[in-house]
Write a protein that holds these residues in place. Structure first.
Motif, short mmCIF file in Angstrom:
data_model
loop_
_atom_site.label_atom_id
_atom_site.label_comp_id
_atom_site.label_asym_id
_atom_site.label_seq_id
_atom_site.Cartn_x
_atom_site.Cartn_y
_atom_site.Cartn_z
N ARG A 84 1.13 -1.52 -0.12
CA ARG A 84 -0.07 0.05 0.29
C ARG A 84 0.85 1.19 0.11
N ARG A 325 2.23 3.32 9.94
CA ARG A 325 1.33 3.86 9.49
C ARG A 325 1.50 2.33 8.21
N HIS A 327 0.78 -1.23 9.18
CA HIS A 327 -0.35 -2.17 9.50
C HIS A 327 -0.28 -3.45 8.91
N ASP A 333 2.19 -3.84 15.49
CA ASP A 333 1.36 -2.66 15.17
C ASP A 333 1.89 -2.46 17.01
N GLU A 351 -1.13 8.90 15.18
CA GLU A 351 -0.56 8.36 13.85
C GLU A 351 -1.36 7.02 13.41
N THR A 355 -5.03 5.65 11.45
CA THR A 355 -4.39 5.15 10.02
C THR A 355 -5.02 3.07 10.50
N ASP A 358 -8.67 3.54 9.65
CA ASP A 358 -9.05 3.22 8.72
C ASP A 358 -9.25 2.56 7.25
N VAL A 359 -7.80 1.99 8.49
CA VAL A 359 -7.64 -0.12 7.34
C VAL A 359 -8.71 -0.39 7.64
N HIS A 369 -6.25 -7.01 8.24
CA HIS A 369 -7.27 -5.79 8.09
C HIS A 369 -8.31 -5.76 8.69
#
Length: 469
Positions: A84, A325, A327, A333, A351, A355, A358-359, A369
């Motif tokens: 990504r 970021r 992940h 993580d 952060e 993030t 978000d995923v 995810h």
């Protein structure tokens, strides 16, 4: 050290039933050299190390599909880069697929390419199924075996990790290259599924063939850790150190196991000496994810024991911060978060959490995810609440997922840091029910690891808390 004369050329791979689609004998030998170093967890300087071999491999045959599969696969399996965010890695995956589509490869090779591509998408279960297809027809394909072994580890699928090796184990006769290392792979799966006697026996068989097999040393270290056999563990690591300390990709992790015995005994300064002399230098030299999580886990465990680690988090943060970021793995993580919390870096903490959220909201087929919402985020938030001094909230977040944390991967010994976090939080809670929880968790721990000094210390603390209230 690998004997260059023993590296397999095109005909040798064909004779082994594992033909490689390249006319270059040099490319075949370099593929073998890379695979051998990966299995042995070491960069052999006489060969130029893994990176040197891969560079020469690509030069020997730029269109060698399996060369691209092992090269790209090794970057991905290291979990330090995400397609990504890493455009070069994303391009490498696409290039591998394009090259394979232009050639008349064997079915085995096509499955390898598809498996690496699936892993890159975060579809670890799909990748494992493809590698298993290879192993059903080609049980001596070491690349399929090792890649699947690592992927099962990341999935926390301990039985699958064990059984994948069990299915092919009888085919690995002593005359085959790397056959003793299969014993080490099998022993680790047995250990993670609590077959400790069998695991130790098999690992020591592997070590009788090759005392420098750092992975089999690692299995024995785990067995002693899970049984709280502190003296036996320390004696074993000291006796075997000369054999495994040169295994640059795993030596740091074996020193981490050594330090765990010292923490168990309450010899914190000795543990910090190992950290300063071996673990931190390895992290700063390599930056690999294994060295990252070892560093974070050790400092966090010491802090839970009430030990001041000084400014050591500040040295870890520059390595972890750049991965906030990514992940790729929830297990990673959680350890990155330990570092940003320990270094009091609120921006990096936020952060990472934002993030990750978000995923989790658009996971696609990425297994990590997909797991983030129900397991990864509660686990990370529990670490934040612990840092903020909210033990009741830590228990509320961790207790419902304690039997699901295995899904983030890692070993039983590695994930024990989260068990300890739950116990420490329960001991600090204000609610009576949570104090009783601490007692229950400690009884459970004592049943699993009799005679554990760490458990005994926590039990004394629990008794003290109870008497004071």
């Amino acid at each position: 050290m690998v004997d260059p004369a023993a590296l397999r050329d095109c005909q040798a791979w064909k004779d082994a039933g594992l033909p490689l689609s390249t006319p270059s004998n040099e490319a075949c030998k370099l593929f073998d050299a890379t695979l051998t170093q990966y299995v042995k967890w070491t960069n052999d300087k006489t060969l130029g190390g893994i990176e040197g071999c891969l560079s020469k491999l690509k030069a020997a045959d730029p269109s060698f599909a399996m060369g691209h599969a092992i090269s790209t696969g090794l970057v991905l399996i290291g979990t330090g880069s995400s397609v990504r965010l890493d455009k070069e890695l994303d391009l490498a995956v696409k290039n591998m697929v394009e090259i394979s589509n232009r050639q008349p490869l064997t079915q085995r090779e096509r499955l390898h390419v598809s498996a690496v591509e699936a892993f890159a998408r975060g579809d670890f279960p799909g990748a494992c199924e493809l590698w298993e297809q290879i192993l059903r027809d080609h049980p001596t394909d070491m690349l399929a075996l090792k890649f699947s072994h690592d992927a099962y580890f990341y999935l926390g699928q301990q039985e699958q990790m064990r059984d994948s090796v069990a299915r092919i184990y009888p085919f690995w006769t002593p005359d085959l290259p790397l056959s003793s290392y299969v014993k080490g792979l099998y022993s680790f799966g047995l250990m993670e599924t609590n077959f400790y006697d069998q695991a130790e026996k098999l690992a020591k068989e592997a070590l009788s063939v090759n005392p420098a097999d750092a992975w089999s040393v690692h299995t024995v270290a785990h067995v002693h850790e899970m049984r709280a056999e502190v003296k036996d563990g320390l004696d074993f690591m000291q006796r075997s150190e000369a054999h495994w300390k040169g295994s640059d990709m795993l030596a740091c992790h074996n020193y981490w196991h050594w330090a765990l015995y010292l923490i168990e005994k309450g010899e914190y300064e000795a543990a910090l000496t190992i950290y300063d002399d071996h673990i931190l230098p390895s992290l700063q030299t390599s930056g690999t994810m294994l060295d990252v999580v070892d560093s974070c886990s050790m400092l966090y465990r010491l802090q839970m024991e009430g030990v001041s680690v000084g400014d050591r988090w500040q040295a870890v943060l520059p390595v972890t911060r750049k991965h906030s970021r990514d992940h790729v793995l929830l297990f990673n993580d959680a350890h990155f978060l330990m570092a940003s919390l320990g270094a009091r870096d609120a921006q990096t903490t936020q952060e990472l959490l934002a993030t990750l959220q978000d995923v989790s909201e658009s996971p696609g087929e990425n297994c990590q995810h997909l797991l983030a919402r129900d397991v990864g985020l509660p686990l990370c938030r529990a670490l934040v609440e612990a840092e903020n001094g909210n033990p009741d909230r830590v228990v509320e977040l961790l207790l419902p997922i304690r039997y699901r944390v295995v899904q983030i991967g890692g070993s039983n010994a590695q994930r024990d840091v989260f068990n300890q976090l739950l116990i420490h939080a329960a001991l600090r809670c204000g609610a009576g029910a949570h104090r009783n929880l601490a007692r229950s968790l400690l009884m459970e721990r004592d049943a699993l690891r009799p005679n554990s000094p760490l458990t005994a210390r926590l039990m004394r603390k629990a008794a003290s808390v109870h008497l004071l209230q």
